[in-house]
Write a protein that holds these residues in place. Structure first.
Motif, PDB file in Angstrom:
ATOM      1  N   TYR A 121      18.040  36.058  23.918  1.00 25.35           N
ATOM      2  CA  TYR A 121      18.469  35.221  24.785  1.00 25.35           C
ATOM      3  C   TYR A 121      20.403  35.566  25.424  1.00 25.35           C
ATOM      4  O   TYR A 121      20.907  36.242  25.933  1.00 25.35           O
ATOM      5  N   ASP A 122      20.573  34.989  24.263  1.00 24.47           N
ATOM      6  CA  ASP A 122      22.119  34.962  24.331  1.00 24.47           C
ATOM      7  C   ASP A 122      23.129  36.338  23.451  1.00 24.47           C
ATOM      8  O   ASP A 122      23.673  36.424  23.305  1.00 24.47           O
ATOM      9  N   PHE A 123      22.592  37.221  22.701  1.00 21.65           N
ATOM     10  CA  PHE A 123      23.059  37.856  21.424  1.00 21.65           C
ATOM     11  C   PHE A 123      23.126  39.147  21.647  1.00 21.65           C
ATOM     12  O   PHE A 123      22.815  39.559  23.269  1.00 21.65           O
ATOM     13  N   LYS A 124      24.392  39.148  21.513  1.00 26.48           N
ATOM     14  CA  LYS A 124      25.356  40.258  21.842  1.00 26.48           C
ATOM     15  C   LYS A 124      26.584  40.622  21.256  1.00 26.48           C
ATOM     16  O   LYS A 124      27.221  40.671  20.602  1.00 26.48           O
ATOM     17  N   PRO A 125      25.122  42.330  20.787  1.00 21.10           N
ATOM     18  CA  PRO A 125      27.174  42.934  19.677  1.00 21.10           C
ATOM     19  C   PRO A 125      28.500  43.843  20.682  1.00 21.10           C
ATOM     20  O   PRO A 125      27.861  43.995  21.762  1.00 21.10           O
ATOM     21  N   HIS A 126      29.019  43.608  19.739  1.00 20.69           N
ATOM     22  CA  HIS A 126      30.545  44.287  20.239  1.00 20.69           C
ATOM     23  C   HIS A 126      30.077  45.320  20.432  1.00 20.69           C
ATOM     24  O   HIS A 126      30.615  45.986  21.745  1.00 20.69           O
ATOM     25  N   ILE A 127      29.440  46.369  19.737  1.00 22.99           N
ATOM     26  CA  ILE A 127      28.812  48.186  19.701  1.00 22.99           C
ATOM     27  C   ILE A 127      27.875  47.749  19.532  1.00 22.99           C
ATOM     28  O   ILE A 127      26.474  47.126  18.576  1.00 22.99           O
ATOM     29  N   ALA A 128      26.386  48.367  19.929  1.00 23.34           N
ATOM     30  CA  ALA A 128      25.614  48.798  20.232  1.00 23.34           C
ATOM     31  C   ALA A 128      25.124  50.116  20.586  1.00 23.34           C
ATOM     32  O   ALA A 128      25.927  50.972  21.122  1.00 23.34           O
ATOM     33  N   VAL A 129      24.140  50.546  19.730  1.00 19.51           N
ATOM     34  CA  VAL A 129      23.934  52.079  19.721  1.00 19.51           C
ATOM     35  C   VAL A 129      22.241  52.481  19.506  1.00 19.51           C
ATOM     36  O   VAL A 129      21.247  51.626  18.951  1.00 19.51           O
ATOM     37  N   ILE A 130      21.842  52.815  20.660  1.00 21.57           N
ATOM     38  CA  ILE A 130      20.743  53.283  20.857  1.00 21.57           C
ATOM     39  C   ILE A 130      20.442  54.987  20.670  1.00 21.57           C
ATOM     40  O   ILE A 130      21.344  55.366  20.630  1.00 21.57           O
ATOM     41  N   LEU A 131      19.930  55.009  19.044  1.00 23.32           N
ATOM     42  CA  LEU A 131      19.923  56.190  19.253  1.00 23.32           C
ATOM     43  C   LEU A 131      19.182  57.243  19.491  1.00 23.32           C
ATOM     44  O   LEU A 131      19.204  58.066  19.777  1.00 23.32           O
ATOM     45  N   ASN A 132      18.261  57.008  19.517  1.00 21.14           N
ATOM     46  CA  ASN A 132      16.720  57.417  20.783  1.00 21.14           C
ATOM     47  C   ASN A 132      16.050  56.631  20.938  1.00 21.14           C
ATOM     48  O   ASN A 132      15.343  55.356  20.116  1.00 21.14           O
ATOM     49  N   ILE A 133      14.620  56.821  21.676  1.00 17.10           N
ATOM     50  CA  ILE A 133      13.619  56.606  21.454  1.00 17.10           C
ATOM     51  C   ILE A 133      12.205  56.941  21.750  1.00 17.10           C
ATOM     52  O   ILE A 133      12.414  58.384  22.740  1.00 17.10           O
ATOM     53  N   SER A 134      11.519  57.312  20.840  1.00 21.80           N
ATOM     54  CA  SER A 134       9.819  57.909  21.318  1.00 21.80           C
ATOM     55  C   SER A 134       8.604  56.512  21.165  1.00 21.80           C
ATOM     56  O   SER A 134       8.633  55.812  20.728  1.00 21.80           O
ATOM     57  N   PRO A 135       8.051  57.389  22.303  1.00 19.11           N
ATOM     58  CA  PRO A 135       6.934  56.235  22.332  1.00 19.11           C
ATOM     59  C   PRO A 135       6.101  55.973  20.214  1.00 19.11           C
ATOM     60  O   PRO A 135       5.837  56.485  19.430  1.00 19.11           O
ATOM     61  N   ASP A 136       6.133  53.918  20.301  1.00 22.64           N
ATOM     62  CA  ASP A 136       6.609  54.109  19.201  1.00 22.64           C
ATOM     63  C   ASP A 136       5.482  52.640  19.160  1.00 22.64           C
ATOM     64  O   ASP A 136       6.000  51.581  20.090  1.00 22.64           O
ATOM     65  N   HIS A 137       5.438  51.782  18.441  1.00 23.30           N
ATOM     66  CA  HIS A 137       4.560  50.608  18.641  1.00 23.30           C
ATOM     67  C   HIS A 137       3.788  49.520  19.806  1.00 23.30           C
ATOM     68  O   HIS A 137       4.714  48.843  20.311  1.00 23.30           O
ATOM     69  N   LEU A 138       3.052  51.074  21.142  1.00 21.15           N
ATOM     70  CA  LEU A 138       3.160  50.284  21.693  1.00 21.15           C
ATOM     71  C   LEU A 138       1.849  49.423  21.293  1.00 21.15           C
ATOM     72  O   LEU A 138       1.535  49.356  22.490  1.00 21.15           O
ATOM     73  N   ASP A 139       0.973  49.369  20.838  1.00 17.60           N
ATOM     74  CA  ASP A 139       0.371  48.114  20.871  1.00 17.60           C
ATOM     75  C   ASP A 139       1.000  47.209  21.028  1.00 17.60           C
ATOM     76  O   ASP A 139      -0.136  45.967  21.369  1.00 17.60           O
ATOM     77  N   ARG A 140       2.075  47.151  20.576  1.00 14.14           N
ATOM     78  CA  ARG A 140       2.953  45.632  20.521  1.00 14.14           C
ATOM     79  C   ARG A 140       2.948  45.577  22.400  1.00 14.14           C
ATOM     80  O   ARG A 140       3.717  44.481  22.742  1.00 14.14           O
ATOM     81  N   TYR A 141       3.157  46.666  22.778  1.00 14.67           N
ATOM     82  CA  TYR A 141       3.524  46.424  24.177  1.00 14.67           C
ATOM     83  C   TYR A 141       2.718  46.631  25.237  1.00 14.67           C
ATOM     84  O   TYR A 141       2.919  47.455  26.576  1.00 14.67           O
ATOM     85  N   ASP A 142       1.760  47.042  25.509  1.00 16.61           N
ATOM     86  CA  ASP A 142       0.335  47.109  25.801  1.00 16.61           C
ATOM     87  C   ASP A 142       0.212  48.360  26.363  1.00 16.61           C
ATOM     88  O   ASP A 142       0.322  49.433  27.943  1.00 16.61           O
ATOM     89  N   TYR A 143       0.670  49.453  25.437  1.00 14.43           N
ATOM     90  CA  TYR A 143       0.597  50.479  25.323  1.00 14.43           C
ATOM     91  C   TYR A 143       0.956  50.913  26.728  1.00 14.43           C
ATOM     92  O   TYR A 143       0.928  52.298  27.350  1.00 14.43           O
ATOM     93  N   LYS A 144       2.282  50.368  27.455  1.00 15.08           N
ATOM     94  CA  LYS A 144       3.024  50.800  28.212  1.00 15.08           C
ATOM     95  C   LYS A 144       4.933  51.288  27.914  1.00 15.08           C
ATOM     96  O   LYS A 144       5.346  50.463  27.041  1.00 15.08           O
ATOM     97  N   PHE A 145       5.136  52.483  27.722  1.00 18.10           N
ATOM     98  CA  PHE A 145       6.416  52.855  26.847  1.00 18.10           C
ATOM     99  C   PHE A 145       7.012  52.351  27.917  1.00 18.10           C
ATOM    100  O   PHE A 145       8.511  51.914  27.102  1.00 18.10           O
ATOM    101  N   GLU A 146       7.239  51.956  28.984  1.00 21.99           N
ATOM    102  CA  GLU A 146       8.424  51.699  30.004  1.00 21.99           C
ATOM    103  C   GLU A 146       8.519  50.241  29.071  1.00 21.99           C
ATOM    104  O   GLU A 146       9.877  49.802  29.133  1.00 21.99           O
ATOM    105  N   ASN A 147       7.748  49.215  28.725  1.00 16.06           N
ATOM    106  CA  ASN A 147       7.791  47.900  28.006  1.00 16.06           C
ATOM    107  C   ASN A 147       8.287  48.317  26.756  1.00 16.06           C
ATOM    108  O   ASN A 147       9.878  47.438  26.186  1.00 16.06           O
ATOM    109  N   TYR A 148       8.627  49.646  26.503  1.00 13.76           N
ATOM    110  CA  TYR A 148       8.853  49.380  25.070  1.00 13.76           C
ATOM    111  C   TYR A 148      10.391  49.818  25.125  1.00 13.76           C
ATOM    112  O   TYR A 148      11.249  49.275  24.283  1.00 13.76           O
ATOM    113  N   ILE A 149      10.329  50.416  25.702  1.00 14.25           N
ATOM    114  CA  ILE A 149      12.196  51.005  25.911  1.00 14.25           C
ATOM    115  C   ILE A 149      12.611  50.123  26.772  1.00 14.25           C
ATOM    116  O   ILE A 149      14.059  49.992  26.468  1.00 14.25           O
TER     117      ILE A 149
END
Length: 445
Positions: free
Chosen positions: A167-195
């Protein structure tokens, strides 16, 4: 005044760490695990007089909570979680709960691949000059470290599951290395939910915070265009010059922040492969932001020890190199592994498929792979995908047998690569168990 009731679902590392911190800051704590709680964690709970149960969930003791910390492994689809949400009881992840009890500077690292390597490398550089903890998906839990060490800085490796309940968690420095389809079973098989889940790492950031990301990753770039963030952006790239951030020129990493430029040669990097140049860029950018000296960054990049189970060179036997990449639990991770192979490769692959599309591996399978050993309970998808591409494709359900078959097939100069592209839960406890069994089987040849 009665104490607020904190119920923790899951008695593993993050659950028990949260229980200890929760008790210390004044909550009435109850831990409930549907599976068996490991003895080492039970002992901690008993020693600290924290109420717990395992192999069951007693609803009456859970649904009277003021707040619930859910282990990242428990899906939202679980009936109990649905019931909790219907009742409006707030559900948080460990990083959300713990972060409110520290004033530390937080570096949060997420992405589909390379999180552990980059988090460990970043910590390795920062610890030369700062008081810093390494946690999240790695090592001792964040909550426990806040309780026991109260570091001034933390590097957190963060999964999408942990970001789902902030809800409020905020890193001062955030890093997003890459995004590829993974764990889609937890995101209704929708890539945009995972992104969207990954980008939550920046949702509470302001212009005084930083988001470091891969400017060569189409998914990241197009998402940022349509979903702008408030953070100050620091991209890194292997292909193009960037004004603020990091890029590669003549085998040197060039990092610029507010006109302050540093140059790092890549020829002596401890880690091999293009993807590791990116991981080094991300880690060095964090270090540069936190005012670590250039000399310290350079030396740290050169003497870093690789992460276990990530392209780990195990042994050379009869001039055949055995490589443990058990941590490759998705296609994208295996892509990096196969890309970095410089010799004909016997590839051990398979496990629990999370909705994988193997197409992006076809060029490598054609070019570099001489034989495939499928190591899973159900290998049908692999056999269909790669059956026509290699001369030898065999199935087994035992690591020792997989390694023996590889030993028979491989010739001098070849590689034998365990890079499963799948989760491990069909035949192994986890990817570490799978990697250790591989190493043991190799040593027993």
């Amino acid at each position: 005044m009665t104490k607020q009731r904190l119920v923790i679902l899951g008695g593993g590392e993050s659950g028990v760490g949260t229980a200890l911190l929760g008790k210390e800051v004044g909550f009435q704590v109850f831990v409930s695990d549907k599976g068996k709680i490991k003895d080492k964690y039970k002992e901690v709970l008993i020693h600290n007089k924290i109420e717990w149960e395992d192999e069951t969930h007693t609803e009456a003791k859970i649904l009277n909570a003021d707040i619930i910390m859910k282990s990242p492994g428990i899906p939202d689809k679980a009936p109990l979680v649905k019931q909790i949400r219907t009742m409006g009881i707030p559900v948080v992840s460990e990083i959300e709960f713990a972060s409110q009890f520290t004033e530390a500077t937080i570096v949060g690292i997420t992405g589909s691949n390379g999180k552990t390597t980059t988090a460990t490398l970043t910590h390795h550089i920062l610890k030369q000059a700062l008081h810093v903890g390494l946690s999240g998906n790695i090592g001792d839990s964040f909550a426990k470290q806040i309780l026991e060490h109260d570091y001034e800085n933390y590097v957190l490796e963060i999964s999408s599951f942990q970001l789902d309940d902030i809800y409020d968690f905020k890193p001062h420095i955030a890093v997003i290395l890459n995004i590829s389809p993974d764990h889609l079973d937890r995101y209704d098989y929708k890539f945009e939910n995972y992104i969207a889940s990954k980008f939550r790492i920046a949702e509470n950031q302001t212009k005084d915070d930083y988001l470091i990301y891969d400017a060569d990753d189409e998914v990241l770039v197009s998402w940022l265009k349509s979903h702008p963030v408030k953070s100050t952006l620091l991209p890194f790239s292997l292909n193009k010059k960037v004004e603020n951030g990091a890029y590669l020129e003549n085998e040197n990493i060039i990092i610029t922040i507010d006109n302050n430029k540093i140059i790092m040669p890549t020829n002596d990097l401890a880690l091999e492969g293009k993807h590791n140049v990116k991981n080094a860029m991300a880690a060095s950018t964090v270090a540069h932001l936190l005012k670590i000296r250039k000399q310290t960054i350079r030396e740290s990049l050169e003497n870093f020890q690789a992460v276990e189970h990530r392209l780990e060179h195990v042994l050379k036997i009869n001039k055949v190199q055995y490589i443990n990449d058990s941590k490759a639990t998705n296609v994208n991770a295996t892509y990096y592994a196969l890309e970095s192979m410089g010799a004909p490769t016997v590839w051990i692959v398979g496990g629990v498929d999370k909705g994988n599309n193997y197409e992006e591996l076809f060029p490598f399978a054609n070019e570099k792979v001489k034989a495939i050993i499928c190591l899973g309970v159900d290998n049908e998808k692999l056999l269909n995908a790669f059956g026509g591409m290699v001369d030898i494709i065999v199935e087994t359900q035992f690591m020792s047998e997989a390694v023996k078959i590889a030993y028979k097939i491989a010739e001098a100069g070849d590689n034998v690569l365990l890079s499963p592209a799948c989760a491990s839960f069909d035949l192994f406890e986890n990817y570490e168990d799978r990697g250790r069994q591989f190493k043991e089987a190799v040593r027993n040849l």
